[in-house]
Design a protein around this motif. Structure first.
Motif, PDB file in Angstrom:
ATOM      1  N   LEU A 246      16.471  26.804  37.945  1.00  0.00           N
ATOM      2  CA  LEU A 246      17.438  27.699  38.584  1.00  0.00           C
ATOM      3  C   LEU A 246      16.795  28.469  39.732  1.00  0.00           C
ATOM      4  O   LEU A 246      17.380  28.594  40.821  1.00  0.00           O
ATOM      5  CB  LEU A 246      18.020  28.659  37.548  1.00  0.00           C
ATOM      6  N   GLU A 247      15.586  28.968  39.488  1.00  0.00           N
ATOM      7  CA  GLU A 247      14.872  29.702  40.536  1.00  0.00           C
ATOM      8  C   GLU A 247      14.618  28.798  41.746  1.00  0.00           C
ATOM      9  O   GLU A 247      14.803  29.225  42.896  1.00  0.00           O
ATOM     10  CB  GLU A 247      13.547  30.218  39.986  1.00  0.00           C
ATOM     11  N   ASN A 248      14.252  27.553  41.509  1.00  0.00           N
ATOM     12  CA  ASN A 248      14.020  26.613  42.610  1.00  0.00           C
ATOM     13  C   ASN A 248      15.305  26.348  43.381  1.00  0.00           C
ATOM     14  O   ASN A 248      15.283  26.274  44.624  1.00  0.00           O
ATOM     15  CB  ASN A 248      13.435  25.299  42.082  1.00  0.00           C
ATOM     16  N   LYS A 249      16.424  26.216  42.683  1.00  0.00           N
ATOM     17  CA  LYS A 249      17.711  26.005  43.354  1.00  0.00           C
ATOM     18  C   LYS A 249      18.093  27.215  44.194  1.00  0.00           C
ATOM     19  O   LYS A 249      18.585  27.073  45.317  1.00  0.00           O
ATOM     20  CB  LYS A 249      18.805  25.702  42.333  1.00  0.00           C
ATOM     21  N   ILE A 250      17.866  28.398  43.672  1.00  0.00           N
ATOM     22  CA  ILE A 250      18.169  29.629  44.411  1.00  0.00           C
ATOM     23  C   ILE A 250      17.289  29.720  45.646  1.00  0.00           C
ATOM     24  O   ILE A 250      17.768  30.020  46.750  1.00  0.00           O
ATOM     25  CB  ILE A 250      18.005  30.876  43.511  1.00  0.00           C
ATOM     26  N   ASP A 251      15.993  29.454  45.474  1.00  0.00           N
ATOM     27  CA  ASP A 251      15.071  29.479  46.608  1.00  0.00           C
ATOM     28  C   ASP A 251      15.488  28.476  47.679  1.00  0.00           C
ATOM     29  O   ASP A 251      15.466  28.777  48.888  1.00  0.00           O
ATOM     30  CB  ASP A 251      13.625  29.190  46.159  1.00  0.00           C
ATOM     31  N   LEU A 252      15.864  27.277  47.260  1.00  0.00           N
ATOM     32  CA  LEU A 252      16.300  26.246  48.198  1.00  0.00           C
ATOM     33  C   LEU A 252      17.555  26.700  48.941  1.00  0.00           C
ATOM     34  O   LEU A 252      17.656  26.581  50.171  1.00  0.00           O
ATOM     35  CB  LEU A 252      16.561  24.935  47.458  1.00  0.00           C
ATOM     36  N   HIS A 253      18.489  27.243  48.214  1.00  0.00           N
ATOM     37  CA  HIS A 253      19.737  27.710  48.817  1.00  0.00           C
ATOM     38  C   HIS A 253      19.467  28.845  49.818  1.00  0.00           C
ATOM     39  O   HIS A 253      20.022  28.860  50.913  1.00  0.00           O
ATOM     40  CB  HIS A 253      20.706  28.180  47.730  1.00  0.00           C
ATOM     41  N   LEU A 254      18.599  29.777  49.438  1.00  0.00           N
ATOM     42  CA  LEU A 254      18.288  30.877  50.334  1.00  0.00           C
ATOM     43  C   LEU A 254      17.535  30.410  51.572  1.00  0.00           C
ATOM     44  O   LEU A 254      17.750  30.928  52.660  1.00  0.00           O
ATOM     45  CB  LEU A 254      17.478  31.950  49.602  1.00  0.00           C
ATOM     46  N   SER A 255      16.661  29.444  51.404  1.00  0.00           N
ATOM     47  CA  SER A 255      15.899  28.935  52.563  1.00  0.00           C
ATOM     48  C   SER A 255      16.795  28.167  53.522  1.00  0.00           C
ATOM     49  O   SER A 255      16.571  28.168  54.727  1.00  0.00           O
ATOM     50  CB  SER A 255      14.728  28.073  52.109  1.00  0.00           C
ATOM     51  N   GLU A 256      17.835  27.514  53.006  1.00  0.00           N
ATOM     52  CA  GLU A 256      18.787  26.784  53.845  1.00  0.00           C
ATOM     53  C   GLU A 256      19.642  27.745  54.663  1.00  0.00           C
ATOM     54  O   GLU A 256      20.094  27.402  55.754  1.00  0.00           O
ATOM     55  CB  GLU A 256      19.668  25.874  52.994  1.00  0.00           C
ATOM     56  N   ARG A 257      19.857  28.943  54.161  1.00  0.00           N
ATOM     57  CA  ARG A 257      20.693  29.932  54.857  1.00  0.00           C
ATOM     58  C   ARG A 257      19.922  30.626  55.954  1.00  0.00           C
ATOM     59  O   ARG A 257      20.517  31.246  56.823  1.00  0.00           O
ATOM     60  CB  ARG A 257      21.226  30.940  53.852  1.00  0.00           C
ATOM     61  N   SER A 258      18.606  30.574  55.908  1.00  0.00           N
ATOM     62  CA  SER A 258      17.792  31.292  56.895  1.00  0.00           C
ATOM     63  C   SER A 258      17.690  30.594  58.202  1.00  0.00           C
ATOM     64  O   SER A 258      17.820  29.485  58.427  1.00  0.00           O
ATOM     65  CB  SER A 258      16.364  31.511  56.361  1.00  0.00           C
TER      66      SER A 258
END
Length: 99
Positions: free
Chosen positions: A87-99
């Motif tokens: 879950l943490e990896n998915k959140i990190d991936l999602h946040l990095s895509e938004r940046s």
């Protein structure tokens, strides 16, 4: 002031007097009843007459159950940790895509 409760528990045809805290009574009585049930089961199933043998097998059964619960709990904790990392990896991936 003595807040101890005096009870007697019967296990394997012996009476054990105990001084306990009142909040321990229910658990101890249930445990004694459970032990008596396992003793009766062993005596009927295996025609064991020696109380020492019956009590040893009873102790083994209860200890094995506790150990298995501990093993299962450890597996559940490990599974939960893995899911949290995913879950943490998915959140990190999602946040990095938004940046």
């Amino acid at each position: 002031m003595n807040d101890k409760l005096k009870i007697k528990l019967s296990i394997a045809d012996r009476v054990y007097p105990l001084s306990i805290k009142p909040e321990q009574e229910e658990g101890l009585r249930k445990a004694a009843k459970s032990i008596e049930g396992v003793i009766k089961q062993f005596e009927q199933s295996y025609a064991v007459r020696d109380k020492q043998d019956v009590l040893a097998m009873c102790a083994l059964q209860f200890a094995a159950k506790l150990e298995q619960q501990s093993i299962n709990s450890d597996k559940e904790i490990e599974w939960s940790k893995e899911k949290l990392v995913e879950l943490e990896n998915k959140i990190d991936l999602h946040l990095s895509e938004r940046s």
